[in-house]
Design a protein around this motif. Structure first.
Motif, PDB file in Angstrom:
ATOM      1  N   TYR A   1       0.798  -1.220   0.000  1.00  0.00           N
ATOM      2  CA  TYR A   1       0.000   0.000   0.000  1.00  0.00           C
ATOM      3  C   TYR A   1       0.836   1.278   0.000  1.00  0.00           C
ATOM      4  CZ  TYR A   1      -4.209  -2.700   1.251  1.00  0.00           C
ATOM      5  OH  TYR A   1      -5.269  -3.574   1.259  1.00  0.00           O
ATOM      6  N   GLU A   2       2.146   1.169   0.124  1.00  0.00           N
ATOM      7  CA  GLU A   2       2.960   2.332   0.459  1.00  0.00           C
ATOM      8  C   GLU A   2       3.663   2.957  -0.748  1.00  0.00           C
ATOM      9  OE1 GLU A   2       3.181   3.847   3.433  1.00  0.00           O
ATOM     10  OE2 GLU A   2       1.681   2.416   4.160  1.00  0.00           O
ATOM     11  N   ASN A   3       3.664   4.302  -0.766  1.00  0.00           N
ATOM     12  CA  ASN A   3       4.545   5.075  -1.631  1.00  0.00           C
ATOM     13  C   ASN A   3       5.856   5.252  -0.870  1.00  0.00           C
ATOM     14  OD1 ASN A   3       6.001   7.394  -2.590  1.00  0.00           O
ATOM     15  ND2 ASN A   3       4.181   8.053  -3.692  1.00  0.00           N
ATOM     16  N   PRO A   4       6.944   4.614  -1.296  1.00  0.00           N
ATOM     17  CA  PRO A   4       8.176   4.641  -0.493  1.00  0.00           C
ATOM     18  C   PRO A   4       8.715   6.041  -0.250  1.00  0.00           C
ATOM     19  CG  PRO A   4       8.303   2.960  -2.212  1.00  0.00           C
ATOM     20  CD  PRO A   4       7.080   3.772  -2.501  1.00  0.00           C
TER      21      PRO A   4
ATOM     22  N   MET B   1      12.437  -2.252  -1.022  1.00  0.00           N
ATOM     23  CA  MET B   1      13.813  -2.002  -1.452  1.00  0.00           C
ATOM     24  C   MET B   1      14.016  -0.529  -1.809  1.00  0.00           C
ATOM     25  SD  MET B   1      15.324  -4.824  -0.947  1.00  0.00           S
ATOM     26  CE  MET B   1      16.888  -4.484  -1.757  1.00  0.00           C
ATOM     27  N   THR B   2      13.007   0.082  -2.428  1.00  0.00           N
ATOM     28  CA  THR B   2      13.099   1.508  -2.722  1.00  0.00           C
ATOM     29  C   THR B   2      13.186   2.321  -1.431  1.00  0.00           C
ATOM     30  OG1 THR B   2      11.866   1.260  -4.791  1.00  0.00           O
ATOM     31  CG2 THR B   2      11.951   3.466  -3.839  1.00  0.00           C
ATOM     32  N   PHE B   3      12.350   1.977  -0.463  1.00  0.00           N
ATOM     33  CA  PHE B   3      12.345   2.669   0.828  1.00  0.00           C
ATOM     34  C   PHE B   3      13.692   2.528   1.521  1.00  0.00           C
ATOM     35  CE2 PHE B   3      11.207   2.382   5.470  1.00  0.00           C
ATOM     36  CZ  PHE B   3      10.948   3.736   5.653  1.00  0.00           C
ATOM     37  N   LEU B   4      14.242   1.320   1.552  1.00  0.00           N
ATOM     38  CA  LEU B   4      15.536   1.104   2.197  1.00  0.00           C
ATOM     39  C   LEU B   4      16.638   1.872   1.477  1.00  0.00           C
ATOM     40  CD1 LEU B   4      15.319  -2.728   2.964  1.00  0.00           C
ATOM     41  CD2 LEU B   4      15.095  -0.839   4.591  1.00  0.00           C
ATOM     42  N   GLY B   5      16.569   1.933   0.154  1.00  0.00           N
ATOM     43  CA  GLY B   5      17.556   2.707  -0.591  1.00  0.00           C
ATOM     44  C   GLY B   5      17.503   4.181  -0.256  1.00  0.00           C
ATOM     45  N   LEU B   6      16.295   4.717  -0.125  1.00  0.00           N
ATOM     46  CA  LEU B   6      16.150   6.124   0.246  1.00  0.00           C
ATOM     47  C   LEU B   6      16.724   6.397   1.625  1.00  0.00           C
ATOM     48  CD1 LEU B   6      12.493   6.706  -1.010  1.00  0.00           C
ATOM     49  CD2 LEU B   6      14.584   7.616  -2.057  1.00  0.00           C
ATOM     50  N   LEU B   7      16.603   5.433   2.533  1.00  0.00           N
ATOM     51  CA  LEU B   7      17.094   5.617   3.895  1.00  0.00           C
ATOM     52  C   LEU B   7      18.612   5.699   3.970  1.00  0.00           C
ATOM     53  CD1 LEU B   7      14.729   3.253   5.928  1.00  0.00           C
ATOM     54  CD2 LEU B   7      14.750   5.745   5.952  1.00  0.00           C
ATOM     55  N   ASP B   8      19.314   5.331   2.890  1.00  0.00           N
ATOM     56  CA  ASP B   8      20.769   5.506   2.873  1.00  0.00           C
ATOM     57  C   ASP B   8      21.148   6.980   2.832  1.00  0.00           C
ATOM     58  OD1 ASP B   8      21.305   2.815   3.001  1.00  0.00           O
ATOM     59  OD2 ASP B   8      21.392   2.550   0.827  1.00  0.00           O
ATOM     60  N   GLY B   9      20.214   7.833   2.403  1.00  0.00           N
ATOM     61  CA  GLY B   9      20.444   9.272   2.463  1.00  0.00           C
ATOM     62  C   GLY B   9      21.249   9.853   1.324  1.00  0.00           C
TER      63      GLY B   9
ATOM     64  N   SER C   1      16.547  11.165   8.597  1.00  0.00           N
ATOM     65  CA  SER C   1      16.838  10.800   9.980  1.00  0.00           C
ATOM     66  C   SER C   1      17.945   9.743   9.979  1.00  0.00           C
ATOM     67  CB  SER C   1      15.584  10.255  10.687  1.00  0.00           C
ATOM     68  OG  SER C   1      15.854  10.035  12.058  1.00  0.00           O
ATOM     69  N   LYS C   2      19.130  10.173  10.318  1.00  0.00           N
ATOM     70  CA  LYS C   2      20.279   9.275  10.313  1.00  0.00           C
ATOM     71  C   LYS C   2      20.079   8.147  11.320  1.00  0.00           C
ATOM     72  CE  LYS C   2      25.332   9.291  10.743  1.00  0.00           C
ATOM     73  NZ  LYS C   2      26.531  10.130  11.033  1.00  0.00           N
ATOM     74  N   GLY C   3      20.331   6.936  10.897  1.00  0.00           N
ATOM     75  CA  GLY C   3      20.219   5.782  11.792  1.00  0.00           C
ATOM     76  C   GLY C   3      18.927   5.013  11.662  1.00  0.00           C
ATOM     77  N   LEU C   4      17.921   5.585  10.990  1.00  0.00           N
ATOM     78  CA  LEU C   4      16.647   4.871  10.871  1.00  0.00           C
ATOM     79  C   LEU C   4      16.802   3.587  10.059  1.00  0.00           C
ATOM     80  CD1 LEU C   4      13.629   4.682  11.386  1.00  0.00           C
ATOM     81  CD2 LEU C   4      13.246   6.228   9.447  1.00  0.00           C
ATOM     82  N   ARG C   5      17.683   3.586   9.079  1.00  0.00           N
ATOM     83  CA  ARG C   5      17.896   2.370   8.279  1.00  0.00           C
ATOM     84  C   ARG C   5      18.279   1.177   9.160  1.00  0.00           C
ATOM     85  NH1 ARG C   5      18.675  -1.868   6.703  1.00  0.00           N
ATOM     86  NH2 ARG C   5      19.367  -2.635   4.648  1.00  0.00           N
ATOM     87  N   GLU C   6      18.961   1.424  10.264  1.00  0.00           N
ATOM     88  CA  GLU C   6      19.385   0.343  11.167  1.00  0.00           C
ATOM     89  C   GLU C   6      18.273  -0.094  12.108  1.00  0.00           C
ATOM     90  OE1 GLU C   6      21.697   3.039  10.518  1.00  0.00           O
ATOM     91  OE2 GLU C   6      22.278   1.566   8.990  1.00  0.00           O
TER      92      GLU C   6
ATOM     93  N   ALA D   1      15.497 -11.674   5.081  1.00  0.00           N
ATOM     94  CA  ALA D   1      15.630 -10.480   5.919  1.00  0.00           C
ATOM     95  C   ALA D   1      17.040 -10.379   6.498  1.00  0.00           C
ATOM     96  CB  ALA D   1      14.595 -10.507   7.036  1.00  0.00           C
ATOM     97  N   GLY D   2      17.589 -11.509   6.931  1.00  0.00           N
ATOM     98  CA  GLY D   2      18.942 -11.510   7.458  1.00  0.00           C
ATOM     99  C   GLY D   2      19.962 -11.098   6.422  1.00  0.00           C
ATOM    100  N   MET D   3      19.837 -11.601   5.203  1.00  0.00           N
ATOM    101  CA  MET D   3      20.740 -11.221   4.118  1.00  0.00           C
ATOM    102  C   MET D   3      20.608  -9.742   3.793  1.00  0.00           C
ATOM    103  SD  MET D   3      22.511 -13.895   3.287  1.00  0.00           S
ATOM    104  CE  MET D   3      23.167 -13.456   1.681  1.00  0.00           C
ATOM    105  N   LEU D   4      19.395  -9.201   3.931  1.00  0.00           N
ATOM    106  CA  LEU D   4      19.131  -7.797   3.621  1.00  0.00           C
ATOM    107  C   LEU D   4      19.653  -6.863   4.709  1.00  0.00           C
ATOM    108  CD1 LEU D   4      17.676  -6.083   1.437  1.00  0.00           C
ATOM    109  CD2 LEU D   4      15.579  -6.320   2.795  1.00  0.00           C
ATOM    110  N   GLY D   5      19.809  -7.386   5.913  1.00  0.00           N
ATOM    111  CA  GLY D   5      20.300  -6.570   7.012  1.00  0.00           C
ATOM    112  C   GLY D   5      19.220  -5.786   7.724  1.00  0.00           C
ATOM    113  N   VAL D   6      18.016  -6.377   7.803  1.00  0.00           N
ATOM    114  CA  VAL D   6      16.956  -5.795   8.616  1.00  0.00           C
ATOM    115  C   VAL D   6      16.619  -6.784   9.726  1.00  0.00           C
ATOM    116  CG1 VAL D   6      16.010  -4.393   6.743  1.00  0.00           C
ATOM    117  CG2 VAL D   6      15.142  -6.716   7.084  1.00  0.00           C
TER     118      VAL D   6
END
Length: 339
Positions: A84-87, A143-151, A176-181, A196-201
């Protein structure tokens, strides 16, 4: 030691006996319960997200409000349905809520669960690409959302902007720095947990799990968590992978507890069918504190996880749910080494 929080499905109902009779009630009471849980020493306030239902739906206004009213407690979701989300819009909302809370968001995301309507994400303007499934679409959004979180900047600036720009490509704000983690993936199968483990979440083991080899839910979740951690290690990610399980636990401390939950019926894991998948559903734990301690010692999933989310009957109101949380923190958790 374990982090112990609550997980609310955010129901509201006008039926007799409900203390949560409207959307306004559930939102305001969710804030109050988070405040009460923090005061009691709990570690997290987590909320389910369901669309087209009399439950909590858009999480970020609620998370931001809780962040403004609390100081310490983790604030999270379990889970946001990425179909449902727009990343990009989600990035802005999540960044704002995380900054308001001082970096306490723990966002659980996933493919989601069966919804109230058929293909509800289509009403939000989304559809899988040709040859793909809605699960593929959810992972692409994630994946798009996680990529954006790299800043990193990705958008070419206007040569005649309304306001001055920093040099180079632009990123979305607020960042927001650190949210990706602090992103978690809700997984119902071993394979998804390993992904999920391979992705690092981090891992939120689902409230129900794909039945893979039989056995109690706790034993299957323990195996799932071990596979997740092994995949994280194999991928070479830094930091410590976290894993949560959720449970319904009700200490019988007084006559009100016995009225609500003291039926005396034995509770066992159940097997059912969901989304054409054979799944195991967890039991409820009900009993006097000494009985609960003995029962919970045998739950391998809780033992393996570092975070336990207590599913609360939110329609019974803030005071009662605070009582349940306090009873577990004071009379059950210490004997099990969780506190």
């Amino acid at each position: 030691m374990k982090k112990i929080g609550f997980l609310s499905f955010g129901h509201w109902s006008e039926q007799q006996g409900s203390a949560v009779r409207s959307a306004s009630d559930v939102l305001l009471q969710s804030i109050e319960l988070a405040e009460a849980a923090e005061e009691l020493g709990a570690d997290g306030a987590y909320f389910r997200v369901h669309h087209f239902a009399r439950q909590l739906a858009s999480p970020f206004p609620l998370l931001a409000a809780i962040g403004a009213r609390t100081k310490r407690i983790e604030i999270g979701t379990g889970v946001i349905d990425m179909r449902y989300e727009n990343p990009h819009y989600m990035f802005e909302d999540a960044g704002a809520a995380d900054l308001i809370s001082g970096g306490r968001l723990q966002l659980g995301i996933s493919r989601g669960s069966p919804e109230q309507v058929i293909d509800g994400w289509r009403h939000f303007g989304y559809a899988p690409a040709e040859g793909e499934t809605d699960q593929d679409m959810a992972r692409e959004h994630a994946m798009t959302f996680l990529g954006l979180l790299d800043g990193k900047g990705f958008a070419k600036p206007n040569p005649r902007p309304m306001f001055p720009n920093p040099p180079g490509l632009l990123r979305l704000e607020p960042f927001s720095k650190g949210l990706r983690e602090r992103i978690w993936w809700g997984a119902a199968s071993d394979a998804t947990a390993e992904w999920a483990g391979m992705l690092g979440v981090h891992l939120q083991s689902s409230t129900l799990k794909k039945d893979e080899g039989g056995g109690p839910l706790g034993a299957q979740q323990a195996k799932q968590i071990r596979k997740f951690r092994a995949a994280w290690k194999e991928a070479g990610h830094e930091g410590t992978p976290r894993a949560s399980v959720s449970r319904s636990i009700f200490p019988l401390m007084n006559d009100t507890d016995r009225m609500y939950f003291g039926s005396g019926r034995p509770e066992q894991d159940q097997i059912g069918e969901i989304d054409n998948m054979r799944a195991v559903f967890g039991r409820s734990y009900v009993g006097e504190p000494d009985q609960l301690i003995q029962m919970l010692r045998e739950d391998e999933g809780i033992a393996e996880a570092d975070t336990l989310l207590l599913t609360v009957p939110n329609t019974l109101g803030v005071d009662y749910n605070a009582h349940v949380i306090e009873s577990i923190l004071k009379h059950v958790a210490p004997a099990l080494g969780w506190r």
